[in-house]
Scaffold this active site. Structure first.
Site, PDB file in Angstrom:
ATOM      1  N   SER A 320     -13.742 -24.810   1.532  1.00  0.00           N
ATOM      2  CA  SER A 320     -13.974 -25.275   0.155  1.00  0.00           C
ATOM      3  C   SER A 320     -12.637 -25.495  -0.548  1.00  0.00           C
ATOM      4  O   SER A 320     -12.446 -26.497  -1.251  1.00  0.00           O
ATOM      5  CB  SER A 320     -14.805 -24.239  -0.599  1.00  0.00           C
ATOM      6  OG  SER A 320     -14.529 -24.277  -1.958  1.00  0.00           O
ATOM      7  N   TRP A 323     -11.057 -28.597   0.757  1.00  0.00           N
ATOM      8  CA  TRP A 323     -11.770 -29.778   0.264  1.00  0.00           C
ATOM      9  C   TRP A 323     -11.217 -30.182  -1.106  1.00  0.00           C
ATOM     10  O   TRP A 323     -11.080 -31.367  -1.403  1.00  0.00           O
ATOM     11  CB  TRP A 323     -13.271 -29.486   0.158  1.00  0.00           C
ATOM     12  CG  TRP A 323     -14.035 -30.643  -0.422  1.00  0.00           C
ATOM     13  CD1 TRP A 323     -14.547 -31.712   0.245  1.00  0.00           C
ATOM     14  CD2 TRP A 323     -14.343 -30.867  -1.805  1.00  0.00           C
ATOM     15  NE1 TRP A 323     -15.147 -32.581  -0.626  1.00  0.00           N
ATOM     16  CE2 TRP A 323     -15.039 -32.084  -1.896  1.00  0.00           C
ATOM     17  CE3 TRP A 323     -14.105 -30.153  -2.976  1.00  0.00           C
ATOM     18  CZ2 TRP A 323     -15.498 -32.607  -3.101  1.00  0.00           C
ATOM     19  CZ3 TRP A 323     -14.558 -30.681  -4.186  1.00  0.00           C
ATOM     20  CH2 TRP A 323     -15.248 -31.882  -4.233  1.00  0.00           C
ATOM     21  N   HIS A 324     -10.890 -29.160  -1.925  1.00  0.00           N
ATOM     22  CA  HIS A 324     -10.404 -29.470  -3.267  1.00  0.00           C
ATOM     23  C   HIS A 324      -9.026 -30.121  -3.240  1.00  0.00           C
ATOM     24  O   HIS A 324      -8.682 -30.871  -4.156  1.00  0.00           O
ATOM     25  CB  HIS A 324     -10.359 -28.203  -4.126  1.00  0.00           C
ATOM     26  CG  HIS A 324     -11.707 -27.834  -4.660  1.00  0.00           C
ATOM     27  ND1 HIS A 324     -12.592 -27.055  -3.956  1.00  0.00           N
ATOM     28  CD2 HIS A 324     -12.332 -28.144  -5.816  1.00  0.00           C
ATOM     29  CE1 HIS A 324     -13.699 -26.906  -4.665  1.00  0.00           C
ATOM     30  NE2 HIS A 324     -13.570 -27.562  -5.795  1.00  0.00           N
ATOM     31  N   GLY A 325      -8.231 -29.831  -2.251  1.00  0.00           N
ATOM     32  CA  GLY A 325      -6.923 -30.473  -2.210  1.00  0.00           C
ATOM     33  C   GLY A 325      -6.090 -30.002  -1.049  1.00  0.00           C
ATOM     34  O   GLY A 325      -6.270 -28.891  -0.543  1.00  0.00           O
ATOM     35  N   PHE A 471     -10.067 -35.091  -6.746  1.00  0.00           N
ATOM     36  CA  PHE A 471     -10.495 -34.569  -5.448  1.00  0.00           C
ATOM     37  C   PHE A 471     -11.213 -35.657  -4.698  1.00  0.00           C
ATOM     38  O   PHE A 471     -11.677 -35.562  -3.665  1.00  0.00           O
ATOM     39  CB  PHE A 471     -11.379 -33.331  -5.619  1.00  0.00           C
ATOM     40  CG  PHE A 471     -10.707 -32.263  -6.444  1.00  0.00           C
ATOM     41  CD1 PHE A 471      -9.377 -31.941  -6.224  1.00  0.00           C
ATOM     42  CD2 PHE A 471     -11.383 -31.608  -7.445  1.00  0.00           C
ATOM     43  CE1 PHE A 471      -8.749 -30.976  -6.987  1.00  0.00           C
ATOM     44  CE2 PHE A 471     -10.766 -30.637  -8.209  1.00  0.00           C
ATOM     45  CZ  PHE A 471      -9.447 -30.317  -7.987  1.00  0.00           C
TER      46      PHE A 471
END
Lengths: 471, 318
Positions: A320, A323-325, A471
């Site tokens: 997670s 995924w955000h960066g 994102f």
């Protein structure tokens, strides 16, 4: 084009009229119209990147078709997933992987690095890639029928309200709605959509963007502020990111609903969560459902040994974060939340028992844990994150808080108070004090008009950026 | 077909209600907006009162214009006493050439100053900087007064011409300050528009090891609109018969002189004096004169004003 932009306010009524000018019996015509609009709006940003969107759509569409016919479905799935992930890896993670690799090799006194990529990331790539992959996996696991109509599938992937910042919709929710002959005009849905659009806009421009002025000022020069100011700023950042992202999601849901289509709910008053596990059932619901279905459960979920279960939780949260960066700060953010979740599970805190005071304490603790991790989410580098922690825990600094008095402070307090009261009512007294849903038209209209006046007078109307767009 | 007909009816009802809502909003916008117009134009105290005074009443031989560095660094009373010219400080925090141009237009409706001292602040006067739109905040309140100001607003943001249809929008973010000011006792903020930072140097507000403000390694990105209005401002001053002196006041960090090249060129073309105090060793890294890394404190402002007056006298400005 963002929903709070002036262009959108002009274009949306036109889209609405053109969309409903197509008779309901031409369901495909309506879908084609939405698809063209979705691509045109997407191409407004960088036309060439529409090819990435089309590429991911075609690959997952064909892979899903082949899954049913192939004798080696696992191979088809693997190829489909890898090909779909390729643009995401290339645009978002190449530089990060390159830097990580060269840092690793430099430990062995070896110098090697690929040429860096200085291109903008296609907007919404993380959202539409995950949505398309979710569909592919659902087809593989036979939870979803193969969609043979390319038009319907392409619209599912590129539907303009959700393409830039989600929610990440399940195919099982959206595709049947797109295939079904929708009623010519669903009045209650359209009215509800308008209300969502209005409240989402309030959350974004009155609450989030106003707080952003203070938060950005503090964190861009955090060494100039006291620890108490940094603490207040991180608490405000938590509210900012909630108002920003939940506001955007609400607007996306509202726009889709005005067009007669329901999307996945993305936020459910997360700051009333009584545990970290509860928080993730309320915060960015569509992403965490996706991670649960396609990362956590395939890893073994909770049907395994305790240690393995903790490992699965940690991996899910690190994914997670990534995924955000593509930054170690996000990895640390994810890992911290994973550790909080495991700790909570180990001490049996995931279920909330006890009276209202216990509940209140747990709400505060959960919020505190969320804020603690959020420092790394907000700061650009790990060292900056550590620096903010150091300032907060430096008790030699004055215990004063900097406030930017007029006009930001009163407007911020007003916005947060209204948001808190609305969420409090929705959480604990859903049937009481209705304003936008009041039986009396005067109250309903008065509430809506007051919100518009507040937006015009106190909103930050020149900001055109959502945090989750990046994102 | 039945569904279709019902759908049309519902759609018509929806559109009628949305239109009614918009109509109610237009009425509300007019009523509340007019009330706020009245409030903002009658405020005499605080920042809003100062803005009204500058726009509607100021008449002085010498005007100080520019950003917060103008507002906080130039003691207008001292200049009035020493130069024998009436002086008023029209500087404004977080604003630069765009607001200065608008103010000079409004002041020019009543009187023409003999001299203008313009404090040069690169981010507000010719470099690209996100916060530059803040200058529009107070300009919105003077919308419709002078075509040149309306045109300036549209050039900064083309959608402003539509947004300005809303009277409420013109008071966006400023309404509260105007209301508070209305209930304050009247009185100008500062003396002759000058309001220094009181207190001593706050070391927390500077990075001691920071090299120079505007390090050339950062590279400079110029804002063509600001440069255009920089020239228009100087043209307007010339039309009004005012002489302009460009000044760069002291800065704790010191400043890379390369960032001033564009101003130097403009001054050379127009034969205008440019007085650069940014690297004056008397001020660079001298904590006693500063409030923070950018702004002088009251003591530093008085000291700088004295030095400036001497320089102006030497150059014959009386």
């Amino acid at each position: 084009m963002t929903f709070n932009s002036f262009s959108f306010i002009i274009i949306f009524p036109l889209l609405f009229l053109l969309y409903y000018a197509i008779p309901a019996r031409f369901g495909k015509g309506r879908n084609l119209f939405l698809l063209v609009v979705s691509y045109l709006l997407y191409m407004q940003w960088k036309p060439a990147y529409a090819l990435v969107l089309m590429g991911v759509t075609v690959v997952t569409y064909l892979a899903a078709l082949l899954l049913g016919q192939s004798r080696r479905p696992r191979l088809v799935l693997t190829l489909g997933v890898l090909l779909s992930l390729l643009p995401l890896l290339f645009f978002k993670y190449l530089n990060f992987l390159n830097e990580a690799l060269s840092s690793l090799l430099s430990l062995a006194h070896l110098q090697f690095s690929l040429p860096g990529l200085n291109w903008a990331i296609p907007v919404g790539i993380s959202f539409f890639t995950l949505q398309a992959l979710g569909y592919l996996w659902d087809v593989y696991y036979k939870r979803q029928e193969v969609e043979r109509d390319f038009l319907t599938y392409a619209l599912f992937v590129s539907f303009f309200p959700s393409i830039t910042s989600g929610p990440i919709n399940k195919a099982s929710l959206v595709i049947p709605q797109l295939k079904r002959l929708r009623p010519y005009f669903d009045y209650p849905k359209a009215v509800e959509g308008m209300r969502m659009l209005l409240w989402g806009l309030f959350m974004k421009v009155v609450v989030a963007d106003r707080i952003a002025i203070y938060v950005d000022m503090v964190f861009s020069h955090y060494v100039n502020f006291t620890g108490m100011t940094c603490l207040v700023a991180i608490i405000l950042f938590a509210i900012q990111i909630y108002a920003d992202f939940a506001g955007y999601s609400l607007m996306a849901l509202g726009v889709a609903r005005v067009l007669g289509i329901d999307l996945t709910e993305n936020f459910r008053r997360p700051f009333f969560a009584t545990s970290v596990a509860d928080l993730w059932r309320r915060w960015h619901i569509s992403l965490f459902n996706w991670l649960k279905d396609y990362v956590y459960i395939p890893l073994g979920g909770s049907r395994c040994s305790t240690i393995r279960n903790y490992f699965n939780i940690l991996v899910t949260f690190v994914v997670s974060g990534l995924w955000h960066g593509a930054n170690w700060t996000y990895v640390i953010w994810g890992a911290m939340l994973g550790v909080f979740m495991c700790t909570e599970k180990a001490i049996g805190w995931q279920r909330c028992t006890g009276g209202p005071w216990v509940k209140l304490c747990r709400i505060v603790l959960t919020f505190g844990a969320f804020c603690a991790a959020l420092i790394f989410f907000r700061m650009p580098t790990v060292m900056d994150g550590v620096g903010v922690y150091a300032r907060i825990f430096d008790f030699s600094l004055p215990m004063s808080v900097y406030f930017d008095w007029v006009p930001n402070f009163p407007f911020t307090v007003m916005g947060i108070t209204l948001l808190f009261l609305k969420d409090l009512r929705d959480e604990f007294f859903p049937q009481r004090f209705p304003l936008m849903l009041n039986a009396h038209a005067a109250v309903r209209w008065g509430t809506c008009l007051s919100l518009v006046v507040l937006i015009l007078l106190t909103g930050v109307l020149d900001s055109d950026q959502f945090i989750y767009n990046q994102f | 077909m039945m569904d279709q007909a019902k759908g049309y009816r519902l759609m018509r009802s929806f559109i009628v209600k949305v239109a009614a809502c918009l109509l109610a909003l237009v009425v509300l916008d007019f009523v509340v907006g007019s009330a706020l117009d009245y409030v903002s134009s009658h405020v005499t105290s605080g920042e809003a009162g100062r803005d009204n005074y500058i726009s509607d009443s100021v008449a002085a031989d010498l005007l100080i214009m520019g950003s917060s560095k103008a507002f906080r660094h130039y003691n207008a009373q001292m200049m009035t006493d020493s130069l024998g010219l009436s002086c008023f400080n029209c500087g404004e925090g977080a604003c630069g050439i765009l607001l200065a141009y608008a103010r000079l237009q409004m002041i020019g409706e009543r009187c023409h100053p003999k001299h203008i001292i313009y404090e040069v602040t690169p981010i507000y006067d010719y470099l690209i900087y996100d916060e530059s739109q803040r200058a529009l905040g107070r300009m919105k309140l003077h919308y419709g007064r002078i075509p040149a100001i309306d045109s300036l607003l549209w050039q900064v943001d083309a959608t402003q011409s539509y947004k300005m249809w809303s009277r409420l929008y013109r008071h966006n973010s400023s309404c509260l300050m105007d209301l508070i000011s209305l209930f304050k006792s009247s009185g100008q903020e500062g003396v002759r528009g000058f309001s220094p930072f009181e207190g001593t140097f706050d070391a927390m507000k500077v990075q001691k090891d920071a090299p120079l403000q505007y390090d050339r390694k950062m590279g400079y990105q110029y804002d063509s609109l600001k440069i255009k209005y920089f020239n228009k401002f100087l043209d307007l001053a010339q039309q009004q018969g005012s002489t302009v002196t460009m000044v760069v006041s002291p800065i704790w960090y010191g400043q890379d002189t390369l960032v001033l090249d564009i101003v130097k060129d403009i001054c050379k073309q127009r034969s205008l004096p440019l007085l650069d105090f940014s690297n004056d060793p008397k001020y660079v890294h001298q904590d006693q004169y500063y409030s923070d890394g950018i702004h002088l404190n009251a003591f530093g402002a008085d000291e700088f004003t004295r030095d400036l007056i001497n320089e102006l006298k030497r150059r014959g400005l009386q």
